[in-house]
Design a protein around this motif. Sequence first.
Motif, PDB file in Angstrom:
ATOM      1  N   TYR A 113      -7.986  -2.398   4.788  1.00  0.00           N
ATOM      2  CA  TYR A 113      -7.005  -1.854   5.711  1.00  0.00           C
ATOM      3  C   TYR A 113      -7.622  -0.878   6.713  1.00  0.00           C
ATOM      4  CZ  TYR A 113      -3.304  -3.861   2.909  1.00  0.00           C
ATOM      5  OH  TYR A 113      -2.470  -4.751   2.280  1.00  0.00           O
ATOM      6  N   VAL A 171       0.855  -1.181   0.000  1.00  0.00           N
ATOM      7  CA  VAL A 171       0.000   0.000   0.000  1.00  0.00           C
ATOM      8  C   VAL A 171       0.895   1.236   0.000  1.00  0.00           C
ATOM      9  CG1 VAL A 171      -1.728   1.318   1.262  1.00  0.00           C
ATOM     10  CG2 VAL A 171      -1.853  -1.181   1.242  1.00  0.00           C
ATOM     11  N   PHE A 204      -8.091  -1.125  -0.750  1.00  0.00           N
ATOM     12  CA  PHE A 204      -8.130  -0.122   0.299  1.00  0.00           C
ATOM     13  C   PHE A 204      -9.063  -0.518   1.424  1.00  0.00           C
ATOM     14  CE2 PHE A 204      -7.611   3.986   2.015  1.00  0.00           C
ATOM     15  CZ  PHE A 204      -8.844   4.521   2.330  1.00  0.00           C
ATOM     16  N   ALA A 250      -4.535   6.656  -0.764  1.00  0.00           N
ATOM     17  CA  ALA A 250      -3.931   5.324  -0.770  1.00  0.00           C
ATOM     18  C   ALA A 250      -4.011   4.703  -2.152  1.00  0.00           C
ATOM     19  CB  ALA A 250      -4.632   4.432   0.243  1.00  0.00           C
TER      20      ALA A 250
END
Length: 121
Positions: free
Chosen positions: A32, A2, A29, A24
């Motif tokens: 996380y 990432v 995504f 990000a």
Amino acid sequence: QVQLVESGGRLVQAGGSLRLSCAASGRTFNDYVISWFRQAPGKERKFVAARSGFSSYYVDSVKGRFTISRDNDKNTVYLQMNTLKPEDTAVYFCAARASRFSAAVSAYEYWGQGTQVTVSS
């Protein structure tokens, strides 16, 4: 993997507001936990706020002043900071981990480069 990129930091007067962004890219995504940390000169990096699922977490010193939000469509996490104080001056980092929430610096796998927030009195 990432990649995280913070933006939005600048010089602001006490009582003012700023919105930091953490963009990000890389792996999914949504998987996380994204958190904000800050590090003042000569001090340790410390937890500020996190967003995990529908839950938000804050350090006591920013409760009622800071709000973390997350736009999964834009892969971006925001930190809205209101009623800023000189003691909020620090480099602000966003960080990601692929597990449940933690406030520990050592628990995070991925970090951005940081953005400077300076609050003048």
